[in-house]
Design an enzyme around this catalytic site. Structure first.
Site, PDB file in Angstrom:
ATOM      1  N   LEU A  58      44.247  39.121  37.543  1.00 15.53           N
ATOM      2  CA  LEU A  58      43.279  38.574  38.486  1.00 15.53           C
ATOM      3  C   LEU A  58      43.448  37.066  38.432  1.00 15.53           C
ATOM      4  O   LEU A  58      43.538  36.501  37.342  1.00 15.53           O
ATOM      5  CB  LEU A  58      41.850  38.953  38.090  1.00 15.53           C
ATOM      6  CG  LEU A  58      41.469  40.432  38.199  1.00 15.53           C
ATOM      7  CD1 LEU A  58      40.049  40.647  37.673  1.00 15.53           C
ATOM      8  CD2 LEU A  58      41.586  40.936  39.628  1.00 15.53           C
ATOM      9  N   ASP A  59      43.486  36.405  39.592  1.00 21.48           N
ATOM     10  CA  ASP A  59      43.684  34.967  39.568  1.00 21.48           C
ATOM     11  C   ASP A  59      42.438  34.260  39.031  1.00 21.48           C
ATOM     12  O   ASP A  59      41.371  34.866  38.841  1.00 21.48           O
ATOM     13  CB  ASP A  59      44.089  34.431  40.937  1.00 21.48           C
ATOM     14  CG  ASP A  59      43.002  34.592  41.991  1.00 21.48           C
ATOM     15  OD1 ASP A  59      41.883  34.109  41.773  1.00 21.48           O
ATOM     16  OD2 ASP A  59      43.287  35.197  43.047  1.00 21.48           O
ATOM     17  N   LYS A  60      42.568  32.985  38.790  1.00 24.60           N
ATOM     18  CA  LYS A  60      41.522  32.194  38.146  1.00 24.60           C
ATOM     19  C   LYS A  60      40.197  32.262  38.887  1.00 24.60           C
ATOM     20  O   LYS A  60      39.120  32.251  38.273  1.00 24.60           O
ATOM     21  CB  LYS A  60      42.002  30.736  38.040  1.00 24.60           C
ATOM     22  CG  LYS A  60      41.114  29.821  37.241  1.00 24.60           C
ATOM     23  CD  LYS A  60      41.763  28.448  37.125  1.00 24.60           C
ATOM     24  CE  LYS A  60      40.922  27.492  36.306  1.00 24.60           C
ATOM     25  NZ  LYS A  60      41.566  26.155  36.189  1.00 24.60           N
ATOM     26  N   GLU A  61      40.257  32.357  40.217  1.00 28.45           N
ATOM     27  CA  GLU A  61      39.044  32.342  41.033  1.00 28.45           C
ATOM     28  C   GLU A  61      38.579  33.744  41.421  1.00 28.45           C
ATOM     29  O   GLU A  61      37.748  33.891  42.321  1.00 28.45           O
ATOM     30  CB  GLU A  61      39.280  31.498  42.290  1.00 28.45           C
ATOM     31  CG  GLU A  61      39.665  30.060  41.990  1.00 28.45           C
ATOM     32  CD  GLU A  61      38.699  29.373  41.023  1.00 28.45           C
ATOM     33  OE1 GLU A  61      37.484  29.608  41.159  1.00 28.45           O
ATOM     34  OE2 GLU A  61      39.155  28.623  40.146  1.00 28.45           O
TER      35      GLU A  61
END
Length: 233
Positions: free
Chosen positions: A101-104
């Site tokens: 999952l990306d940072k955001e």
């Protein structure tokens, strides 16, 4: 030396450090008997500093990943591994995330040290669906459901259409999306292709396994029933 290697591979320390721990009497069985490096004690009956050992390889964890954390072991900033016991970074085999999952993006994130299980989950043959809750910057146009389900949608800089995805419109700016593949920033790019912008994104389910009652940053060990649930639904 089997006991030393076992405990060291679980991340409790180097082999030298584990040898010292054994000599100091920190490794015992459930009856409180001090173990030696040559002891042949079942894994589930071994205590380290009066606590049961972590599970043997084959461990699977579920975490509610908070915003702002990166799925990496060595990037700058906050890492998802910071939310786990320090020794988990030292396990052999390595504890890896099953996808990213990306940072955001927040929500359900799986970890395992079982390479076979990891590849089973991400294999296209498994067809494991992933459910995302989406908040958008502006109202949807109304054609997104059909476009996502068409199997003909193309993303910028790609030459292969997306697999059909299900879009459930919750209201003008909120939706639920179910994917059966995992391209780079896929949900964000799909809405960008429609002229919209995702302002909040969270994964709530993988297969039949839901996030449940895990709060931000919390994690739990999965049992066999949980692991089977991933391949349901």
């Amino acid at each position: 030396m089997r006991l030393v290697k076992l405990i060291a591979n679980l991340g409790y320390g180097s082999r030298k450090e584990i040898q010292t721990a054994i000599k100091n009497g920190w490794v015992t069985d459930r009856d409180g008997n001090t173990l030696k490096a040559t002891s042949q004690t079942p894994h589930e009956d071994i205590l380290f500093d009066d606590e049961p050992l972590d599970p043997a390889p084959g461990m699977v964890l579920a975490m509610n990943k908070p915003l702002g954390y990166t799925c990496s072991t060595n990037d700058q900033g906050k890492l998802v591994y910071d939310l786990l016991p320090d020794r988990y970074r030292m396990r052999k085999p390595v504890l890896s995330t099953i996808g990213r999952l990306d940072k955001e993006t927040s929500g359900l994130l799986l970890f395992t040290d079982d390479g076979t299980f990891l590849h089973k989950v991400i294999s296209p043959k498994a067809n494991v669906g992933k459910v995302y809750e989406v908040t958008l910057d502006r109202p949807m146009k109304g054609n997104e459901t059909a476009l996502f389900a068409s199997g003909e949608m193309m993303l910028e800089s790609e030459d292969k259409p997306l697999k059909p995805a299900m879009l459930e419109v919750l209201d003008d700016t909120h939706a639920r999306v179910i994917l059966h593949e995992g391209r780079y920033h896929q949900v964000r790019r799909m809405f960008a292709a429609t002229g919209n912008h995702v302002t909040n994104l969270s994964r709530t389910q993988i297969g039949g396994l839901s996030l449940g009652c895990l709060e931000d940053g919390q994690w739990r060990m999965l049992d066999e029933a949980d692991k089977a649930r991933i391949f349901e639904g």
